[in-house]
Design a protein around this motif. Sequence first.
Motif, PDB file in Angstrom:
ATOM      1  N   GLN A 171      -1.766  -0.546  10.131  1.00 43.84           N
ATOM      2  CA  GLN A 171      -2.490   0.704   9.914  1.00 43.84           C
ATOM      3  C   GLN A 171      -1.525   1.861   9.672  1.00 43.84           C
ATOM      4  O   GLN A 171      -1.755   2.716   8.808  1.00 43.84           O
ATOM      5  CB  GLN A 171      -3.397   0.999  11.121  1.00 43.84           C
ATOM      6  N   GLY A 175      -1.229   3.960   6.229  1.00 46.82           N
ATOM      7  CA  GLY A 175      -1.338   5.416   6.205  1.00 46.82           C
ATOM      8  C   GLY A 175      -0.180   6.036   5.442  1.00 46.82           C
ATOM      9  O   GLY A 175      -0.376   6.980   4.658  1.00 46.82           O
ATOM     10  N   GLN A 178      -0.726   5.356   1.724  1.00 46.36           N
ATOM     11  CA  GLN A 178      -1.769   6.220   1.184  1.00 46.36           C
ATOM     12  C   GLN A 178      -1.259   7.652   0.982  1.00 46.36           C
ATOM     13  O   GLN A 178      -1.563   8.309  -0.022  1.00 46.36           O
ATOM     14  CB  GLN A 178      -2.991   6.223   2.109  1.00 46.36           C
ATOM     15  N   GLN A 179      -0.472   8.109   1.952  1.00 48.81           N
ATOM     16  CA  GLN A 179       0.084   9.452   1.841  1.00 48.81           C
ATOM     17  C   GLN A 179       1.044   9.544   0.648  1.00 48.81           C
ATOM     18  O   GLN A 179       1.013  10.516  -0.121  1.00 48.81           O
ATOM     19  CB  GLN A 179       0.798   9.837   3.135  1.00 48.81           C
TER      20      GLN A 179
END
Length: 218
Positions: A171, A175, A178-179
């Motif tokens: 996760q 993250g 995605q950032q």
Amino acid sequence: MFLSRHAPFQPRILGACLLLGGLLGGAQPSLAEETSGNQRWVSDSLNTYVRSGPTDGYRIVGTLVSGEKVELLRTQGDYSQVRSASGSSVWIPSRDLQSVPGQAERLPQLEQKVADLSAELKGIDDAWKVRVQGMQETLDSRKKLIDELQAARGALDAELTTSRSQLRDAQAQLGEEQQQALMRYMAYGGSIAGAGLLLGLILPTMLRVKRKRNDQWV
């Protein structure tokens, strides 16, 4: 039979009589029911003198051994006339007679009861040992199963902890990706917007210059 002194009981007999006092009391009624109404036994507590008549004034003609079986012929006053095993008829104080067999006669039966009870007790003890052994084996098998289940649970707990840790790492990594993708998208969009703005500023200027040149040629 007339004897001057009664033979003492052997120590083994005395021990059995003391040990089985309860059995003595329990055996007396059944033995009394089986005997004839005229049968009597000389009291276990003493050797008693017997006389030729039913009072203390008659001469002593001998003694009867404690526990000796006699036949009651009749009773007169405080004395009873009895017939001994030898066939002689004598008089004995009624208080020295009892209606149940003496200890010497009851002893074989009591010894047999002791043997039967001992065998029964041994059977119960053996059965209990077998039962306890079976219970112990069942307890051991259940304990083994519990240990195996606890070990399996421990392994599952460890696997679950590892999976949770890996999930958190995944996760976190997602993250970050995605950032980074968002930043790249924003940078790409900004570049396009900047290029469009620059083109919008340069293109009109170029068109004016070109138009001016065309006017001069004319």
